[in-house]
Design a protein around this motif. Structure first.
Motif, short mmCIF file in Angstrom:
data_model
loop_
_atom_site.label_atom_id
_atom_site.label_comp_id
_atom_site.label_asym_id
_atom_site.label_seq_id
_atom_site.Cartn_x
_atom_site.Cartn_y
_atom_site.Cartn_z
N ASN A 70 69.93 78.43 24.70
CA ASN A 70 70.93 78.45 25.75
C ASN A 70 71.38 77.02 26.00
O ASN A 70 70.69 76.24 26.65
N GLY A 71 72.53 76.67 25.45
CA GLY A 71 73.01 75.30 25.57
C GLY A 71 74.38 75.25 26.19
O GLY A 71 74.85 76.21 26.80
N THR A 72 75.03 74.10 26.02
CA THR A 72 76.39 73.94 26.52
C THR A 72 77.36 73.76 25.37
O THR A 72 78.52 73.47 25.55
N GLY A 73 76.85 73.88 24.13
CA GLY A 73 77.59 73.47 22.93
C GLY A 73 78.69 74.41 22.50
O GLY A 73 78.94 75.45 23.11
N PRO A 74 79.38 74.04 21.41
CA PRO A 74 80.56 74.77 20.94
C PRO A 74 80.27 76.16 20.39
O PRO A 74 81.18 76.98 20.31
N TYR A 75 79.03 76.43 19.96
CA TYR A 75 78.70 77.77 19.49
C TYR A 75 77.62 78.38 20.35
O TYR A 75 76.71 77.70 20.82
N LYS A 76 77.73 79.71 20.57
CA LYS A 76 76.72 80.43 21.32
C LYS A 76 75.82 81.19 20.35
O LYS A 76 76.29 81.76 19.37
N PHE A 77 74.55 81.19 20.68
CA PHE A 77 73.57 81.92 19.88
C PHE A 77 73.71 83.42 20.13
O PHE A 77 73.79 83.84 21.28
N VAL A 78 73.79 84.22 19.05
CA VAL A 78 73.90 85.66 19.22
C VAL A 78 72.59 86.35 18.91
O VAL A 78 71.98 86.98 19.76
N LYS A 79 72.14 86.23 17.65
CA LYS A 79 70.86 86.86 17.33
C LYS A 79 70.23 86.25 16.09
O LYS A 79 70.90 85.58 15.31
N PHE A 80 68.96 86.51 15.96
CA PHE A 80 68.22 86.06 14.79
C PHE A 80 67.53 87.26 14.17
O PHE A 80 66.81 87.98 14.85
N GLU A 81 67.80 87.49 12.91
CA GLU A 81 67.26 88.68 12.25
C GLU A 81 67.23 88.42 10.76
O GLU A 81 68.20 87.86 10.22
N ASN A 82 66.18 88.83 10.11
CA ASN A 82 66.15 88.75 8.65
C ASN A 82 66.52 87.37 8.11
O ASN A 82 67.35 87.25 7.22
N GLU A 83 65.93 86.34 8.65
CA GLU A 83 66.16 84.98 8.19
C GLU A 83 67.60 84.53 8.42
O GLU A 83 68.08 83.61 7.78
N GLN A 84 68.30 85.21 9.28
CA GLN A 84 69.68 84.86 9.50
C GLN A 84 69.95 84.70 10.99
O GLN A 84 69.51 85.48 11.81
N CYS A 85 70.71 83.63 11.31
CA CYS A 85 71.06 83.35 12.69
C CYS A 85 72.56 83.52 12.85
O CYS A 85 73.33 82.96 12.08
N ASP A 86 72.99 84.29 13.84
CA ASP A 86 74.42 84.49 14.07
C ASP A 86 74.86 83.75 15.32
O ASP A 86 74.16 83.75 16.33
N PHE A 87 76.04 83.15 15.23
CA PHE A 87 76.60 82.41 16.36
C PHE A 87 78.05 82.84 16.57
O PHE A 87 78.72 83.26 15.63
N VAL A 88 78.50 82.70 17.81
CA VAL A 88 79.90 82.99 18.09
C VAL A 88 80.47 81.82 18.88
O VAL A 88 79.76 81.15 19.63
N ALA A 89 81.76 81.55 18.67
CA ALA A 89 82.38 80.39 19.32
C ALA A 89 82.29 80.49 20.84
O ALA A 89 82.46 81.57 21.41
N ASN A 90 82.02 79.38 21.48
CA ASN A 90 81.97 79.29 22.93
C ASN A 90 83.39 79.05 23.43
O ASN A 90 83.92 77.96 23.31
N GLU A 91 83.99 80.10 24.00
CA GLU A 91 85.40 79.99 24.37
C GLU A 91 85.64 79.12 25.59
O GLU A 91 86.74 78.65 25.83
N ASN A 92 84.57 78.90 26.36
CA ASN A 92 84.73 78.08 27.56
C ASN A 92 84.20 76.67 27.35
O ASN A 92 83.73 76.04 28.29
N TYR A 93 84.21 76.21 26.10
CA TYR A 93 83.63 74.91 25.83
C TYR A 93 84.41 73.83 26.56
O TYR A 93 85.64 73.81 26.56
N TRP A 94 83.67 72.90 27.18
CA TRP A 94 84.31 71.88 28.02
C TRP A 94 85.19 70.91 27.22
O TRP A 94 86.18 70.40 27.72
N ASP A 95 84.84 70.66 25.99
CA ASP A 95 85.56 69.68 25.19
C ASP A 95 86.54 70.41 24.27
O ASP A 95 86.19 70.77 23.15
N LYS A 96 87.76 70.66 24.78
CA LYS A 96 88.70 71.49 24.01
C LYS A 96 88.98 70.92 22.63
O LYS A 96 89.17 71.65 21.66
N ALA A 97 88.96 69.59 22.53
CA ALA A 97 89.29 68.96 21.25
C ALA A 97 88.24 69.27 20.19
O ALA A 97 88.52 69.29 18.99
N ASN A 98 87.00 69.51 20.64
CA ASN A 98 85.92 69.75 19.69
C ASN A 98 85.41 71.19 19.73
O ASN A 98 84.29 71.45 19.30
#
Lengths: 287, 525, 309
Positions: free
Chosen positions: B200-228
């Motif tokens: 649980n961070g503040t970064g550009p990607y949000k953690f979704v799930k971890f399964e079968n040696e794979q980690c899924d992330f989704v873009a953080n749409e409310n990221y504070w730094d629009k440029a990044n």
């Protein structure tokens, strides 16, 4: 004597696939034994200017390197020959070891049947058969250093239970035969009898399996070194060469393909021999 | 007789197989043109797939491990207080907008950005920062390897925090360490269960799930730094152990980015118009560590002799095929405060022989056979250059046995004091701060080597208290590096070069020396 | 008969327990442990703390007692690296491998029957020889090697099928073909042999003499006839098949049981390795036990002869 030779010759004539297999195996053994004197190049000597040369039939082949070279310019023929030596050495010895272990266990078990020793030995055999072999191999080769000796021992684990079972059932059958009962009545010990009549059934039942087991050992050995848990460089094994070549497979397919074809040919020859022997010793199949 | 033909058919099929194989060959000469859209893999272009060579560790708690795969994903899920520009080494604002040392030159005060939210919706405030720094520098946490001492944190107001080393003495690496320390939420820190099971961070990607040696992330749409903000909607980070499998997946388009490309694979990548190769000189160096508790490795002259006997140029140019950088110091050339080390051993067999004699072992007489442990399948070419170093040592009369080890066993051996005389390792600190390397290896008890050199320990303590950057750099160059070169607790073999391969439609992927990857800047062309 | 079956089941149980004990002890004997692989440069105290967390801090016998107690309650332990209970990890990986095995068995049985029967019907023609030749060839190729070569040809060069991982059923095709090849070869040869057997049976000869040279009845008959040998074959091939499955998953990076087991060993994920080994060997033993019991049921002669085993 000449009668026997004639018999063998006629067997070979009647079974050309066995003969072909035998010839290939003899050539393989020749290569394995004389590998270091017949290799055209030093298998360890790299020559960067000749690196990744293709086999002779492709354009761009380097003279002398019949099957091409690997990524640091080592001659593939020479490396494959040395690999054959390692693979053949390990697989033959491992099957030999398996037969010795299997015979010992089978004999003790058969003689002590029925009894607690027999039960214990048979459960050990079952455990060995039920244990996923590849997992066992990885764990053992992590536990001990992967040397030639440890590879032989590990590979022998794969096939000894089968020999133990065959011998045990043979011993058990023999023990109940009438002539054994007669011999027993005449005062011979059951151990002596069992050993004496061993040859009658045991050899024919293991002979056809042996080539197949050696073939299996060759494949497994190459697999273990391919997964880099078996024989370690600078020792050369066919699996090592394939593993080395895997990074180049889309440009220089021959480094991985050729050792694989060599494994295939040797295994094929052994299977052909085993097939024939099986049919020979099992008349039911021989139609 | 019937068998005759069976043999013929076998030979025929063999030939067939060989011809299929030969059929593959022309493609290496003439780059393939067909199939720009690979085998049914990329239904849409809103997913970026990265194949990792290292697997995740069990705990998501960033303070509970030092595992690269986790650090890589933490980089995009969390933000840091400040960031270091990897080229200019300048420190730039992150979650902190301004920072300054107070008058005591010991306490660092940071002002936080307003309106930053964690992925779970809570606001970032000073207590989050305070709790995070305390936890990271808590010496019972695994990640405290990066911190020489506990850091005290004081909340001044909602957006102001003060950090102070517990010893009360200035700690120069502090600000540099903040450049890689992910800021966690204090609510998570209070509840360890949450910390270990979620990112649980503040970064550009949000953690979704971890399964079968794979980690899924989704873009953080409310990221504070629009440029990044993240440019690709979904990001997949998957562990694939085998380098050849990784490359095959990249070739078929099943993956967009792969790491730890092996130098052998370079020709394949360069020959394929769908692929691009990217390289960067890393903060990581490969080292040959001498275990001080295994006599005679505590003999300084013997260590020097070995260091002078190794032909490092040949290792870099021929064995690593140029995919390695020549080392001139015990820290990589990209590190903060780097300068070539005075007295850094260079290849000189004559001098090595002389040193060996001075050490009490003329031509190796009286020296036991040394063991040289190395890993297999983890770092590139360890066995190859291991063999070469063994030959180098034999040249001056040192007998040495190479012991290749499976990765986990090697890791264990690496951190055991008496597992071998010498052991090969690499060291990839998360930041460019030099203390992350020299502090870890040489401050008593130095890791891996288990060395306790008082003189070196003292000078490192002294160095870490110079908060003025220029003065500190000068001190490192004139005092610290020459002393390390004299004691050589380990010999540095080369600077690692990181090799990445990407699909040619991948843009904006810029690998960094610390191996942190800014995936959020990647987009498809 | 009931006594025999009970004894069989008991024996199987002993074997599974034996395998569990051996795995448990061997894992703890090999160098390194999960706390080390999780935090390589942690201090001894930190490692101890991690070990406590992971439930591997106690002496081996105590750990074993705890493990057995947990097993009794149906709990197989926790995988720290997968962040899930071992049973959950297995529940996710098992379907993957099952698809693979199922596909492989279907391919092998379909092609084995098809080609085996074709070979037998056309015995001693070039068709027979070609089929027999190919079957020996396929049996002789190292599985992993076929995998690598097929990835190159089918996935990289021709771009027909994906090669790594799993995102859908398409990802199972290539690995299951590789897995099926040697088994198909064995089946072809056995089915051909048992067909040839039937063709030479008096019954068939008689049927032919009566003017009913119906291949379909022959196939029906010989199929029934070859059921027992096929059952035996399946028992002996199962071990090979499971082993190959691990290797094929490794080559294709396919996230099934095999991949899990290899990763778990590398990371020293003790409880996961134990769970997976127990799973694989139980499967093997139960299937073989079922086959044995099936025999006893099917064939009274075996019932008598096998009294000793």
């Amino acid at each position: 004597m000449s009668e026997r030779i004639k018999k063998v010759l006629s067997f070979l004539r009647k079974n050309p696939s066995f003969t072909i297999g035998l010839i290939i195996i003899l050539i393989t053994l020749f290569i394995a034994i004389f590998a270091d004197s017949i290799v055209p190049f030093d298998p360890a000597a790299s020559s960067p200017k000749d690196r990744l040369a293709p086999p002779f039939w492709s354009s761009g082949a380097k003279p002398g390197h019949i099957l091409g070279t690997d990524y640091i310019g080592r001659d593939l023929v020479s490396r494959v020959f040395m690999g054959i030596r390692t693979s053949v050495f390990i697989s033959f010895l491992s099957v030999g070891t398996a037969i010795i272990i299997g015979m010992t266990v089978g004999l003790i078990s058969g003689l002590s049947h029925p009894g607690p020793i027999d039960s214990i030995l048979m459960r050990i055999t079952d455990i060995q058969m039920g244990f996923p072999f590849i997992v066992l191999a990885i764990i053992i080769l992590t536990l001990v250093e992967p040397t030639v000796t440890s590879c032989i021992v590990v590979l022998s684990l794969a096939s000894w239970p089968a020999y133990a079972r065959v011998l045990r059932s043979n011993v058990m059958l023999e023990k109940e035969m009438d002539y054994i009962a007669a011999a027993k009545a005449m005062g011979a010990s059951s151990t002596r009898i069992a050993i004496k009549y061993l040859g009658r059934n045991f050899l024919p039942s293991i002979l056809p399996v042996m080539p197949m087991d050696i073939a299996g050992a060759i494949i497994t050995e190459s697999l273990l070194s391919f997964m880099s848990i078996g024989i370690q460089p600078p020792n050369i094994s066919l699996g090592n060469i394939m593993a080395d070549g895997r990074n180049y497979i889309s440009t220089s397919w021959w480094i991985t393909a050729i050792p694989g074809v060599v494994v295939m040919i040797i295994v094929l020859a052994l299977n052909l021999m085993g097939d024939t022997l099986q049919k020979y010793f099992d008349p039911k199949l021989n139609k | 007789m019937k068998r005759n033909k069976k043999v013929i058919s076998i030979v025929l099929s063999l030939l067939l197989l060989l011809s299929i194989l030969s059929g593959c060959q022309p493609s290496s000469e003439a780059p393939e043109q067909q199939g720009t859209e690979p085998a049914g893999t990329r239904e849409d272009k809103d997913t970026l797939t990265m194949l990792s060579a290292e697997s995740f560790t069990g705990s998501w708690d960033p303070t509970g491990h030092t595992i690269l795969a986790n650090i890589h994903v933490e980089y995009i899920v969390f933000d840091r207080l400040v960031n270091m520009d990897m080229e200019t080494l300048e420190i730039k604002p992150g979650l902190a907008t301004e920072w300054k040392y107070l008058e005591d030159r010991v306490t660092l005060e940071l002002k936080l950005r307003e309106g930053v939210k964690f992925h779970d919706g809570t606001d970032l405030d000073a207590s989050d920062v305070a709790e995070t720094i305390k936890r990271f520098s808590d010496q019972s946490r695994v990640a405290s390897a990066w911190w020489a001492e506990p850091i005290l944190a004081e909340v001044v107001d909602d957006l102001t925090v003060r950090l102070k080393p517990s010893s009360g003495i200035a700690y120069a690496p502090l600000i540099n360490n903040l450049c890689f320390t992910p800021i966690l939420s204090s609510e998570d820190i209070e509840n360890e269960e949450r910390l270990m099971n979620n990112l649980n961070g503040t970064g550009p990607y949000k953690f979704v799930k971890f399964e079968n040696e794979q980690c899924d992330f989704v873009a953080n749409e409310n990221y504070w730094d629009k440029a990044n903000a993240a440019k690709v909607k979904n990001f997949v980070f998957r562990y694939v152990a085998d380098p050849a499998t990784r490359l095959a997946a990249l070739q078929t388009g099943e993956a967009d980015i792969i790491e730890r490309v092996e130098s052998e694979q370079v020709p394949t990548i360069e020959g394929d118009p769908n692929l691009k190769l990217l390289t960067v000189t890393a903060i990581e160096q490969k080292n040959l560590v001498f275990k001080f508790q295994m006599p005679p490795m505590d003999n300084k002259l013997l260590r020097q002799a070995i260091s002078y006997a190794i032909d490092r140029d040949t290792i870099v140019n021929d064995i690593m095929q140029g995919y390695a950088g020549k080392a001139e110091n015990f820290i990589s050339e990209v590190a903060w405060g780097f300068a070539p080390a005075e007295g850094f051993p260079t290849y000189n067999p004559e001098k090595a022989k002389q040193l060996l004699a001075e050490a009490g072992y003329p031509n190796g007489e009286g020296l036991p056979e040394l063991t040289y442990a190395t890993s297999v399948g983890f770092y590139p070419k360890t066995k190859e250059y291991g063999e070469f170093i063994v030959a180098n040592l034999a040249d001056i009369g040192i007998k040495c046995k190479l012991v290749p080890m499976e990765t986990a066993s090697w890791l264990d051996a690496l951190y055991q004091p008496k597992s071998a005389h010498m052991i090969d390792t690499g060291w990839m600190p998360p930041g460019l701060e030099p203390d992350l390397t020299i502090g870890a290896f040489y401050r008593s008890p130095g890791q891996c080597a288990f060395c306790e050199i008082d003189e070196l320990n003292d000078i490192l303590m002294e160095e870490s208290r110079i908060t003025d950057g220029d003065k500190r750099a000068e001190f490192l160059k004139t005092k610290v590096y020459p002393m390390i070169a004299e004691y050589v607790p380990h010999m540095t073999l080369f600077n690692s070069v990181l090799l990445y391969a990407v699909r040619s439609d991948v843009e904006g992927f810029e690998p960094t020396p610390t191996s942190a990857m800014p995936f959020h800047q990647v987009y498809f062309k | 008969m009931l006594a025999t079956i009970t004894r069989r089941i008991l024996q199987g149980l002993i074997v599974i327990i034996g395998i569990t004990v051996i795995t448990f002890v061997m894992l703890r004997l090999i160098p390194s442990d999960p706390s080390r692989t999780m935090a390589p440069n942690a201090t001894e105290e930190q490692l101890m703390q991690l070990k406590e967390q992971m439930g591997i801090g106690d002496p081996i016998p105590t750990q074993f007692v705890k493990y057995v107690k947990n097993l009794m309650r149906g709990y197989m332990g926790y995988s720290y690296f997968q962040k899930a209970d071992v049973s959950t990890v297995i529940a996710k990986a098992l379907p993957m491998s099952s698809i693979l095995l199922l596909f492989a068995i279907i391919i092998a049985v379909v092609f084995g029957l098809l080609l085996g029967i074709t070979a037998a019907i056309n015995s001693n023609t070039w068709i027979d020889r070609l089929i027999s030749g190919f079957s020996v060839l396929f049996q002789s190729m190292p599985n992993y090697w076929v995998g690598i070569i097929l990835i190159q040809i089918i996935s990289v060069q021709l771009k027909l099928l994906p090669s790594t991982g799993y995102k859908g059923i398409r990802y199972s095709i290539l690995p299951s073909i590789v897995l099926a090849l040697p088994m198909t070869a064995v089946l072809i040869r056995n089915i051909r042999a048992s067909m040839m057997d039937s063709i030479n049976q008096n019954f068939v000869k008689a049927a032919k003499a009566r003017g009913i040279p119906s291949w379909s009845s022959l196939i029906k008959y010989s199929f029934r006839n070859s059921l027992i040998p096929m059952l035996t074959l399946f028992g002996t091939q199962l071990g090979v098949l499971l082993g190959n499955c691990v290797v094929v998953e490794y080559v294709f990076g396919y996230p099934g049981i095999g991949m899990q087991i290899l990763n778990a060993i590398v990371r020293r994920d003790y409880y996961l390795v134990q769970g997976l080994v127990a799973l694989l060997s139980s499967f093997f033993i139960i299937v073989n036990m079922a086959i044995d019991i099936g025999y006893i049921y099917l064939d009274p002669r075996i019932r008598k002869a096998q009294g000793g085993l």
